[in-house]
Structures are given as structure tokens and as C-alpha cells.
Design a protein around this motif. Structure first.
Motif, short mmCIF file in Angstrom:
data_model
loop_
_atom_site.label_atom_id
_atom_site.label_comp_id
_atom_site.label_asym_id
_atom_site.label_seq_id
_atom_site.Cartn_x
_atom_site.Cartn_y
_atom_site.Cartn_z
N ALA A 22 1.00 -1.17 -0.05
CA ALA A 22 0.19 0.17 -0.03
C ALA A 22 0.80 1.37 -0.02
O ALA A 22 0.24 2.34 -0.19
N THR A 24 2.74 4.36 -1.31
CA THR A 24 2.60 5.06 -2.54
C THR A 24 3.89 5.39 -3.07
O THR A 24 4.94 5.44 -2.24
N GLY A 25 3.96 5.74 -4.41
CA GLY A 25 5.17 6.03 -4.88
C GLY A 25 5.83 7.39 -4.33
O GLY A 25 7.25 7.29 -3.96
N GLN A 26 5.26 8.26 -3.44
CA GLN A 26 5.67 9.61 -3.09
C GLN A 26 6.20 8.89 -1.55
O GLN A 26 7.40 9.59 -1.26
N GLU A 27 5.49 8.06 -1.03
CA GLU A 27 5.94 7.71 0.44
C GLU A 27 7.41 6.94 0.09
O GLU A 27 8.44 7.05 0.81
N LYS A 72 6.70 -3.70 -2.33
CA LYS A 72 7.42 -3.06 -3.10
C LYS A 72 9.03 -3.22 -2.76
O LYS A 72 9.13 -2.93 -1.47
#
Length: 124
Positions: A22, A24-27, A72
Motif C-alpha cells: 500500500a 505510495t510512490g511518493q512515500e 514494493k
């Protein structure tokens, strides 16, 4: 590989990290940036940053009451002293988005001078 920035030998490390699906790419970007900041503040050098994206795990991993079957994956390479490894390890262990990480210390390579001498002598 060892560098002698600042006069002291600095080994090359890689940290492989698995985070929750879960995230995000920004996180993920901010997590990598935080690791890079630790390296930089402690006088190290970032050598490599790779995101492998979403990957299915070979087996389920349990952490914090959750079971993870995919996540990820990313890798961060750096040169620095062992104190950097300790600080990054502490940060990753406290981050509830991270469910697995692994540090690898790269094998040292011969100096360029030694390597060139060997090449001139016809060695491998």
C-alpha cells in the motif's frame, strides 16, 4: 570496493528493502530520501538507488500482526562507515511500512595500482 574519501577507508554497502504494497510512490521516494540523508550527513556517498516495483514474495512474511505476500522492493547502495548502517537499520526497524530489510557489505576489490600491475604481468 573501498574508497578513501577523507583519508579513511569506506566500505560499499547495499540495503535491500521490502515495504508494504500500500505504500505510495511518493512515500517510497521519501523513505529513500531519508536513507540518503543519513548517508550524506554522516559523510558517506550514495552510489545506487533502484526501485524494483511491486513483487510477489516467494513466501509469506509476517510482521506486526500482518501477513505480506507481496510488496514494493527497492535497493539503496552507499559507501560509508558502519555507523551509517546502524542508523539506517534503526530507522527501517522503526518504520511500520517496512517489513523486511537486508544489508550487504560488498567484497573489497584490489586497488587500481595493484590491478594495473597484475594486468601488465599478464595475470587475471
Amino acid at each position: 570496493f573501498f574508497s578513501t574519501l577523507g583519508g579513511a577507508a569506506m566500505p560499499l554497502y547495499s540495503v535491500f528493502c521490502a515495504t508494504k504494497q500500500a505504500v505510495t510512490g511518493q512515500e517510497l521516494f521519501h523513505m529513500m530520501r531519508r536513507v540518503g540523508s543519513v548517508v550524506y550527513k554522516r559523510g558517506g556517498v550514495v552510489t545506487d538507488v533502484v526501485s524494483f516495483g511491486d513483487k510477489e514474495l516467494a513466501y509469506a512474511v509476517k510482521k506486526g500482526g500482518e501477513k505480506h505476500v507481496e510488496g514494493k522492493m527497492w535497493q539503496f547502495g552507499f559507501q560509508g562507515n558502519p555507523a551509517i548502517v546502524s542508523e539506517i537499520r534503526q530507522q527501517l526497524s522503526l518504520d511500520d511500512r517496512v517489513f523486511r530489510y537486508l544489508f550487504l557489505k560488498q567484497k573489497s576489490l584490489p586497488s587500481l595500482k595493484t590491478f594495473l600491475k597484475k594486468v601488465k604481468q599478464g595475470g587475471n
